[in-house]
Design a protein around this motif. Structure first.
Motif, mmCIF file in Angstrom:
data_model
loop_
_atom_site.group_PDB
_atom_site.id
_atom_site.type_symbol
_atom_site.label_atom_id
_atom_site.label_comp_id
_atom_site.label_asym_id
_atom_site.label_seq_id
_atom_site.Cartn_x
_atom_site.Cartn_y
_atom_site.Cartn_z
ATOM 1 N N ARG A 113 0.942 -1.155 -0.032
ATOM 2 C CA ARG A 113 0.057 0.024 -0.193
ATOM 3 C C ARG A 113 0.772 1.094 0.100
ATOM 4 N N PRO A 114 1.543 1.354 -1.294
ATOM 5 C CA PRO A 114 2.572 2.631 -1.221
ATOM 6 C C PRO A 114 1.913 4.140 -1.246
ATOM 7 N N PHE A 115 0.519 4.322 -1.218
ATOM 8 C CA PHE A 115 -0.117 5.513 -1.597
ATOM 9 C C PHE A 115 -0.687 6.042 0.088
ATOM 10 N N LEU A 116 -0.391 5.751 1.184
ATOM 11 C CA LEU A 116 -0.942 6.196 2.154
ATOM 12 C C LEU A 116 -0.245 7.715 2.373
ATOM 13 N N THR A 117 -0.966 8.733 2.953
ATOM 14 C CA THR A 117 -0.483 9.940 3.113
ATOM 15 C C THR A 117 -0.064 10.220 4.635
ATOM 16 N N HIS A 118 0.436 11.469 4.593
ATOM 17 C CA HIS A 118 0.984 12.076 5.911
ATOM 18 C C HIS A 118 0.085 12.153 6.928
ATOM 19 N N ARG A 119 -1.438 12.452 6.404
ATOM 20 C CA ARG A 119 -2.163 12.694 7.405
ATOM 21 C C ARG A 119 -2.896 11.418 7.926
ATOM 22 N N ILE A 120 -2.836 10.192 7.099
ATOM 23 C CA ILE A 120 -3.171 8.839 7.774
ATOM 24 C C ILE A 120 -2.320 8.544 8.608
ATOM 25 N N ILE A 121 -1.155 8.777 8.476
ATOM 26 C CA ILE A 121 0.103 8.076 9.479
ATOM 27 C C ILE A 121 -0.305 9.118 10.643
ATOM 28 N N GLU A 122 -0.214 10.507 10.347
ATOM 29 C CA GLU A 122 -0.363 11.336 11.810
ATOM 30 C C GLU A 122 -1.606 11.023 12.638
ATOM 31 N N GLU A 123 -2.680 10.775 11.841
ATOM 32 C CA GLU A 123 -3.937 10.472 12.655
ATOM 33 C C GLU A 123 -3.798 8.915 13.376
ATOM 34 N N ASN A 124 -3.136 7.956 12.510
ATOM 35 C CA ASN A 124 -2.857 6.786 13.393
ATOM 36 C C ASN A 124 -2.052 7.074 14.640
ATOM 37 N N ILE A 125 -0.969 7.579 14.421
ATOM 38 C CA ILE A 125 -0.147 8.139 15.635
ATOM 39 C C ILE A 125 -1.022 8.726 16.842
ATOM 40 N N LYS A 126 -1.632 9.865 16.429
ATOM 41 C CA LYS A 126 -2.484 10.517 17.466
ATOM 42 C C LYS A 126 -3.442 9.801 18.098
ATOM 43 N N THR A 167 -4.886 -0.168 5.636
ATOM 44 C CA THR A 167 -3.920 -0.119 6.689
ATOM 45 C C THR A 167 -3.156 1.301 6.398
ATOM 46 N N PRO A 168 -2.733 1.757 7.358
ATOM 47 C CA PRO A 168 -2.280 1.454 8.858
ATOM 48 C C PRO A 168 -3.151 0.900 9.716
ATOM 49 N N GLN A 169 -2.781 -0.280 10.750
ATOM 50 C CA GLN A 169 -3.215 -0.221 11.954
ATOM 51 C C GLN A 169 -2.504 -0.071 12.990
ATOM 52 N N THR A 170 -3.047 0.592 14.071
ATOM 53 C CA THR A 170 -2.002 0.918 15.166
ATOM 54 C C THR A 170 -2.432 0.379 16.382
ATOM 55 N N PHE A 171 -1.412 -0.053 16.983
ATOM 56 C CA PHE A 171 -1.695 -0.653 18.374
ATOM 57 C C PHE A 171 -0.639 -0.259 19.469
#
Length: 238
Positions: A113-126, A167-171
């Motif tokens: 899944r190479p097209f995830l965005t910065h926003r998606i990563i940021e919200e997964n972490i948050k 994905t991401p799935q974050t835990f």
């Protein structure tokens, strides 16, 4: 500490390519897996990125990483037999190298899944830090039908309540480890991903909005779609 965990354990049987797993096929003259790693590499929120792949591809993957990422932020490990055992291998590495803290977070992601965005990563972490379990989803646009026997419809769920998992799935790493090793063998047999571990155990999983272009490259057709997305990424994906 926050760790990116890139799952590259698939063999790509549905791609119909016997030469190499799909994550090592090229889009834009570069292996898919490198595009995915780059999205995590440029994000400042990760202590380390852990890439897990089949044993026979570990050295090849390390070679790709060394040639494209100059520091030691990315480590390559052997995956497990199943998706969740692969994630447990990542947790084992983190525990041995850093220890598991109460706020140790895993942001797990499909290597294809190479097209995830910065926003998606940021919200997964948050939201991962806030809730302990996060799944990235998009609303279902097609009607979903359920069939118990594969021949006739048993029910048609309300589409407004249906989502497609990405994905991401974050835990929270400690919580995920605790829940996984509390599962019975029967419960492990019905797992499709790590979020289901939390659901089986009655734990809440927070939703993060994904993107329709956050596609999983699975079939030959997806490669053509990915090339098109890559050509327009700078203009339309953010």
């Amino acid at each position: 500490m926050v760790f990116g965990v890139i799952l590259a354990g698939g063999i790509g049987s549905r791609m119909g390519n016997a030469e190499k797993p799909k994550q090592y096929l090229n889009i834009g003259n570069k292996p898919i897996i490198l595009h995915t790693i780059e999205k995590f590499y440029v994000h400042e929120g990760f202590e380390r990125l852990i890439v897990l792949c089949p044993k026979e591809w570990v050295e090849h993957t390390r070679h790709l990483v060394q040639n494209n990422f100059p520091d030691d932020k990315v480590v390559v490990l052997e995956g497990g037999v199943t998706r969740n055992e692969t994630i447990m291998n990542a947790i084992r590495y983190i525990e041995n190298e850093y220890g598991l803290q109460d706020d140790t977070l895993l942001v797990t992601h499909d290597s294809v899944r190479p097209f995830l965005t910065h926003r998606i990563i940021e919200e997964n972490i948050k939201y991962g830090l806030k809730y302990g379990a996060v799944d990235t989803v998009i609303p279902a646009t097609d009607t979903i039908v359920e069939s118990g026997d594969g021949d006739v419809i048993s029910q048609v769920p309300d589409r407004s309540k249906m989502y497609q998992g990405q994905t991401p799935q974050t835990f929270n790493a400690k919580k995920l480890k605790e829940l996984y090793y509390s599962l019975s063998e029967e419960e492990k047999d019905v797992l499709t991903d790590a979020s289901k571990i939390f659901v089986i155990k009655g734990e809440k999983v927070h939703l993060v909005q994904g993107e329709v272009f956050n596609i999983k490259i699975t079939y030959p057709y997806d490669l053509r779609v990915a090339e098109s997305l890559l050509n327009n990424e700078g203009e339309s994906l953010c």
